[in-house]
Design a protein around this motif. Structure first.
Motif, PDB file in Angstrom:
ATOM      1  N   ILE A   1       0.849  -1.196   0.000  1.00  0.00           N
ATOM      2  CA  ILE A   1       0.000   0.000   0.000  1.00  0.00           C
ATOM      3  C   ILE A   1       0.886   1.248   0.000  1.00  0.00           C
ATOM      4  N   ILE A   2       0.274   2.381  -0.308  1.00  0.00           N
ATOM      5  CA  ILE A   2       0.973   3.664  -0.280  1.00  0.00           C
ATOM      6  C   ILE A   2       0.268   4.581   0.709  1.00  0.00           C
ATOM      7  N   VAL A   3       1.030   5.141   1.633  1.00  0.00           N
ATOM      8  CA  VAL A   3       0.496   6.160   2.543  1.00  0.00           C
ATOM      9  C   VAL A   3       1.298   7.438   2.349  1.00  0.00           C
ATOM     10  N   LYS A   4       0.672   8.560   2.610  1.00  0.00           N
ATOM     11  CA  LYS A   4       1.374   9.840   2.539  1.00  0.00           C
ATOM     12  C   LYS A   4       1.602  10.328   3.959  1.00  0.00           C
ATOM     13  N   THR A   5       2.885  10.447   4.357  1.00  0.00           N
ATOM     14  CA  THR A   5       3.180  10.842   5.729  1.00  0.00           C
ATOM     15  C   THR A   5       4.620  11.329   5.828  1.00  0.00           C
ATOM     16  N   SER A   6       5.043  11.561   7.070  1.00  0.00           N
ATOM     17  CA  SER A   6       6.381  12.092   7.336  1.00  0.00           C
ATOM     18  C   SER A   6       7.457  11.043   7.059  1.00  0.00           C
ATOM     19  N   PRO A   7       8.423  11.323   6.172  1.00  0.00           N
ATOM     20  CA  PRO A   7       9.489  10.354   5.891  1.00  0.00           C
ATOM     21  C   PRO A   7      10.439  10.148   7.064  1.00  0.00           C
ATOM     22  N   SER A   8      10.611  11.148   7.919  1.00  0.00           N
ATOM     23  CA  SER A   8      11.507  10.989   9.072  1.00  0.00           C
ATOM     24  C   SER A   8      10.855  10.149  10.163  1.00  0.00           C
ATOM     25  N   MET A   9       9.577  10.400  10.416  1.00  0.00           N
ATOM     26  CA  MET A   9       8.900   9.680  11.495  1.00  0.00           C
ATOM     27  C   MET A   9       8.468   8.274  11.105  1.00  0.00           C
ATOM     28  N   ILE A  10       8.323   7.994   9.789  1.00  0.00           N
ATOM     29  CA  ILE A  10       7.946   6.634   9.392  1.00  0.00           C
ATOM     30  C   ILE A  10       9.054   5.650   9.759  1.00  0.00           C
ATOM     31  N   VAL A  11      10.289   6.137   9.888  1.00  0.00           N
ATOM     32  CA  VAL A  11      11.401   5.290  10.308  1.00  0.00           C
ATOM     33  C   VAL A  11      11.122   4.714  11.695  1.00  0.00           C
ATOM     34  N   HIS A  12      10.733   5.580  12.623  1.00  0.00           N
ATOM     35  CA  HIS A  12      10.474   5.153  14.002  1.00  0.00           C
ATOM     36  C   HIS A  12       9.186   4.338  14.089  1.00  0.00           C
ATOM     37  N   TRP A  13       8.207   4.703  13.256  1.00  0.00           N
ATOM     38  CA  TRP A  13       6.955   3.939  13.223  1.00  0.00           C
ATOM     39  C   TRP A  13       7.223   2.527  12.717  1.00  0.00           C
ATOM     40  N   ALA A  14       8.074   2.411  11.685  1.00  0.00           N
ATOM     41  CA  ALA A  14       8.383   1.095  11.127  1.00  0.00           C
ATOM     42  C   ALA A  14       9.089   0.217  12.157  1.00  0.00           C
ATOM     43  N   LEU A  15       9.947   0.808  12.993  1.00  0.00           N
ATOM     44  CA  LEU A  15      10.598   0.041  14.057  1.00  0.00           C
ATOM     45  C   LEU A  15       9.577  -0.398  15.102  1.00  0.00           C
ATOM     46  N   GLN A  16       8.632   0.485  15.385  1.00  0.00           N
ATOM     47  CA  GLN A  16       7.597   0.164  16.369  1.00  0.00           C
ATOM     48  C   GLN A  16       6.750  -1.021  15.901  1.00  0.00           C
ATOM     49  N   TYR A  17       6.470  -1.086  14.586  1.00  0.00           N
ATOM     50  CA  TYR A  17       5.621  -2.141  14.038  1.00  0.00           C
ATOM     51  C   TYR A  17       6.429  -3.095  13.144  1.00  0.00           C
ATOM     52  N   SER A  18       7.688  -3.336  13.529  1.00  0.00           N
ATOM     53  CA  SER A  18       8.591  -4.132  12.689  1.00  0.00           C
ATOM     54  C   SER A  18       8.095  -5.557  12.451  1.00  0.00           C
ATOM     55  N   SER A  19       7.322  -6.107  13.356  1.00  0.00           N
ATOM     56  CA  SER A  19       6.825  -7.479  13.191  1.00  0.00           C
ATOM     57  C   SER A  19       5.640  -7.555  12.229  1.00  0.00           C
ATOM     58  N   LYS A  20       5.129  -6.389  11.838  1.00  0.00           N
ATOM     59  CA  LYS A  20       3.913  -6.384  11.023  1.00  0.00           C
ATOM     60  C   LYS A  20       4.088  -5.717   9.656  1.00  0.00           C
ATOM     61  N   VAL A  21       5.038  -4.769   9.534  1.00  0.00           N
ATOM     62  CA  VAL A  21       5.157  -4.008   8.293  1.00  0.00           C
ATOM     63  C   VAL A  21       6.593  -4.007   7.797  1.00  0.00           C
ATOM     64  N   GLU A  22       6.739  -3.671   6.507  1.00  0.00           N
ATOM     65  CA  GLU A  22       8.059  -3.499   5.911  1.00  0.00           C
ATOM     66  C   GLU A  22       8.001  -2.321   4.953  1.00  0.00           C
ATOM     67  N   ILE A  23       8.901  -1.353   5.136  1.00  0.00           N
ATOM     68  CA  ILE A  23       8.972  -0.199   4.250  1.00  0.00           C
ATOM     69  C   ILE A  23       9.746  -0.604   2.992  1.00  0.00           C
ATOM     70  N   LEU A  24       9.223  -0.214   1.809  1.00  0.00           N
ATOM     71  CA  LEU A  24       9.837  -0.634   0.556  1.00  0.00           C
ATOM     72  C   LEU A  24      10.673   0.452  -0.108  1.00  0.00           C
ATOM     73  N   ASP A  25      10.507   1.715   0.270  1.00  0.00           N
ATOM     74  CA  ASP A  25      11.308   2.792  -0.321  1.00  0.00           C
ATOM     75  C   ASP A  25      12.759   2.646   0.130  1.00  0.00           C
ATOM     76  N   GLU A  26      13.685   2.578  -0.836  1.00  0.00           N
ATOM     77  CA  GLU A  26      15.066   2.264  -0.511  1.00  0.00           C
ATOM     78  C   GLU A  26      15.727   3.325   0.365  1.00  0.00           C
ATOM     79  N   ASP A  27      15.456   4.632   0.125  1.00  0.00           N
ATOM     80  CA  ASP A  27      16.096   5.674   0.942  1.00  0.00           C
ATOM     81  C   ASP A  27      15.653   5.588   2.403  1.00  0.00           C
ATOM     82  N   ILE A  28      14.387   5.243   2.627  1.00  0.00           N
ATOM     83  CA  ILE A  28      13.900   5.121   4.009  1.00  0.00           C
ATOM     84  C   ILE A  28      14.425   3.830   4.635  1.00  0.00           C
ATOM     85  N   ARG A  29      14.527   2.769   3.837  1.00  0.00           N
ATOM     86  CA  ARG A  29      15.104   1.508   4.349  1.00  0.00           C
ATOM     87  C   ARG A  29      16.535   1.739   4.828  1.00  0.00           C
ATOM     88  N   ALA A  30      17.264   2.603   4.080  1.00  0.00           N
ATOM     89  CA  ALA A  30      18.638   2.918   4.485  1.00  0.00           C
ATOM     90  C   ALA A  30      18.660   3.625   5.840  1.00  0.00           C
TER      91      ALA A  30
END
Length: 542
Positions: free
Chosen positions: A499-528
């Motif tokens: 899916i695609i969501v529109k949100t803060s690229p800096s804060m999605i990093v911390h959100w992805a860590l919070q929900y690491s067991s459920k989600v995976e970010i696919l944008d390479e710059d954010i994955r880095a």
């Protein structure tokens, strides 16, 4: 200017065209002036020195209309705006005439925000005849002439008195409506209110004598209030009067030595002004109530108070706070004290209502848990919306340092010394409304939930589209944090969606860590960036 021209002008304004705004304001200034003249003429009064106040009220109506106007509607903007302009002008006329400038228990009894009803207008005309009526020759009208003039208006004076029980109920209703902790009423004023009530309800202008009113209200006091005053029973008084704490009524009844007058009565309302403010703000900002429920509850709260009380969150008919701008539950988890927070919210909402700028000090915590300024200079801000996010209040608006402009938000509980910004002659300064693209002041286009989800954790960076891989069974967390998303056709393993969501690229990093067991970010710059954070965490907890 026809509808098409107006709509094109408004579209240009909403895209940040300064020149279009200037043209619009020149056009509407003339229109507001016309509405003021029409209203004053219909009400048979002159503007006197109130014209500037009425123009300001008209502009408030225009800007509120501009927020909500949909160019796709059939109505021309001026037609639509009239429904906002006229109530603001009428409300200001009444406030200038009564609540703000003078103390008028008759109009407080009517409890009207905008304009008195035809029945009340008829009653006021009758009161003028009864109290001040004169003939064309300048002499006072005789009783017969007054009766004749009243009957011309189909108002009759009955010979039979109202029953004592009716008089008691009528007096109690007037005391409840026309008095409160800040306003009392005399026997003469009570007599006029009684006459008005009887004309409105019964088309009967029978006038009670002052002695009858005095003896009736003294009997009421004797029944409802404590027999003798003590500091411990002050809260037990239902009706207070001048000298109640000196037992003037008892002394008068017992014919004690000296003059003992019982006057200036006021009903003890269920809620104080401060309690009413707190109740209305709590209801306005509740995350559990719909807009309809809030309207209904606040109307009931207003039914419990006298006619003098006003709130910036309520216009007499509807809620003025955007009910959809709530995200999270109402709580006391704020940096500032609850009392200071409520005062800040009231000042800010008043500024939003009138399209005024504010200034304030923004603070942070020190190691001792005290709020300290983050900057020596005050902040100047054009407030647009109040929102609640994760238990905290935020103010969204336009920040400008004279050169740069951007949409910004501040935590309200970290704000102090909040006040309306004044300029020359101590007059409030209007908000900055244009000069920036997609300014989120237009209510017909702005979505509070969308803004909050695009500013994850209330971050300040520019939101962007971000691709997320998620289990088909874990959409609950997506709905919790984001107002909307787009499902893609990007292939992935069975049981997952991209899916695609529109949100803060800096804060999605911390959100992805919070929900690491459920989600995976696919944008390479954010994955880095996520890998960097994981590495830092590994080093910290090694």
């Amino acid at each position: 200017m026809d509808k098409i021209e107006f709509d094109q002008l408004i579209d240009r304004i909403r895209s940040g065209d300064d020149e279009a705004m200037e043209v619009f304001m020149a056009e509407m200034e003339e229109y507001i002036g016309g509405r003021i003249k029409s209203i004053l003429k219909n009400r048979g009064i002159s503007s006197g020195n109130k014209l500037e106040d009425l123009m300001q009220a008209g502009w408030v109506g225009v800007f509120h209309a501009l927020k909500n106007y949909d160019t796709a509607s059939k109505a021309k903007f001026t037609t639509y705006a009239t429904e906002y302009i006229d109530p603001e002008i009428n409300r200001t006329l009444k406030d200038l005439k009564t609540i703000i400038k003078t103390r008028d228990p008759i109009l407080a009894y009517s409890k009207s925000y905008n304009e008195i009803s035809p029945e009340e207008k008829k009653a006021l005309e009758a009161l003028a005849i009864i109290k001040l009526g004169t003939s064309q020759k300048g002499r006072d009208l005789t009783a017969e002439e007054r009766k004749e003039k009243l009957e011309e208006r189909k108002i009759y004076t009955e010979n039979d008195k109202f029953p004592k029980e009716s008089l008691v109920l009528q007096i109690m209703e007037i005391l409840r409506s026309a008095t409160d902790e800040r306003h009392s009423i005399t026997v003469e004023e009570l007599k006029e209110c009684l006459t008005m009530m009887r004309i409105v309800k019964f088309n009967n202008s029978f006038i009670e004598s002052p002695n009858t009113i005095t003896s009736t209200i003294e009997n009421i006091l004797n029944e409802l209030d404590p027999k003798e005053y003590t500091k411990d029973n002050d809260d037990d008084y239902k009706i207070k009067y001048r000298g109640y704490d000196n037992d003037e009524l008892i002394k008068k009844i017992k014919r004690a030595e000296g003059k003992h007058e019982v006057t200036d009565f006021r009903f003890v309302q269920p809620f104080s002004y401060q309690e009413l403010d707190e109740l209305i703000q709590a209801v306005s900002m509740s995350s559990y109530l719909s807009a309809e429920e809030k309207d209904n509850l606040i109307k009931k709260i207003f039914d419990t108070c006298g006619g003098y009380y006003r709130s910036p969150f309520w216009d007499g008919k509807h809620l003025r706070f955007n009910p959809s701008a709530i995200h999270g539950r109402f709580s006391k988890s704020s940096g500032n004290s609850e009392k200071d927070l409520m005062a800040n919210l009231k000042t800010i909402q008043t500024a939003i209502n009138h399209m005024w700028q504010i200034k304030f000090t923004f603070n942070g915590y020190d190691s001792d848990g005290n709020l300290v300024p983050t900057n020596k200079n005050p902040h100047f801000f054009s407030p647009f919306h109040l929102v609640v996010y994760q238990d905290l209040f935020y103010l969204i608006g336009l920040w400008s340092d004279g050169t740069n402009k951007k949409i910004y938000h501040y935590r309200v509980d970290l704000m102090s010394d909040v006040e309306i910004l004044t300029g020359k002659n101590n007059k409030p300064v209007r908000i900055k409304m244009y000069g920036i693209e997609n300014l989120p002041i237009w209510n017909c286009n702005w979505n509070p939930e969308k803004y909050l989800s695009e500013h994850l954790y209330m971050a300040y960076d520019e939101p962007r589209d971000i691709k997320i891989k998620i289990k088909k069974t874990d959409y609950t967390d997506i709905y919790k944090w984001f107002s909307s998303y787009t499902k893609t056709n990007i292939p992935c393993e069975e049981g997952y969606d991209v899916i695609i969501v529109k949100t803060s690229p800096s804060m999605i990093v911390h959100w992805a860590l919070q929900y690491s067991s459920k989600v995976e970010i696919l944008d390479e710059d954010i994955r880095a960036e996520i890998r960097k954070e994981i590495k830092k965490l590994g080093e910290k907890y090694e």
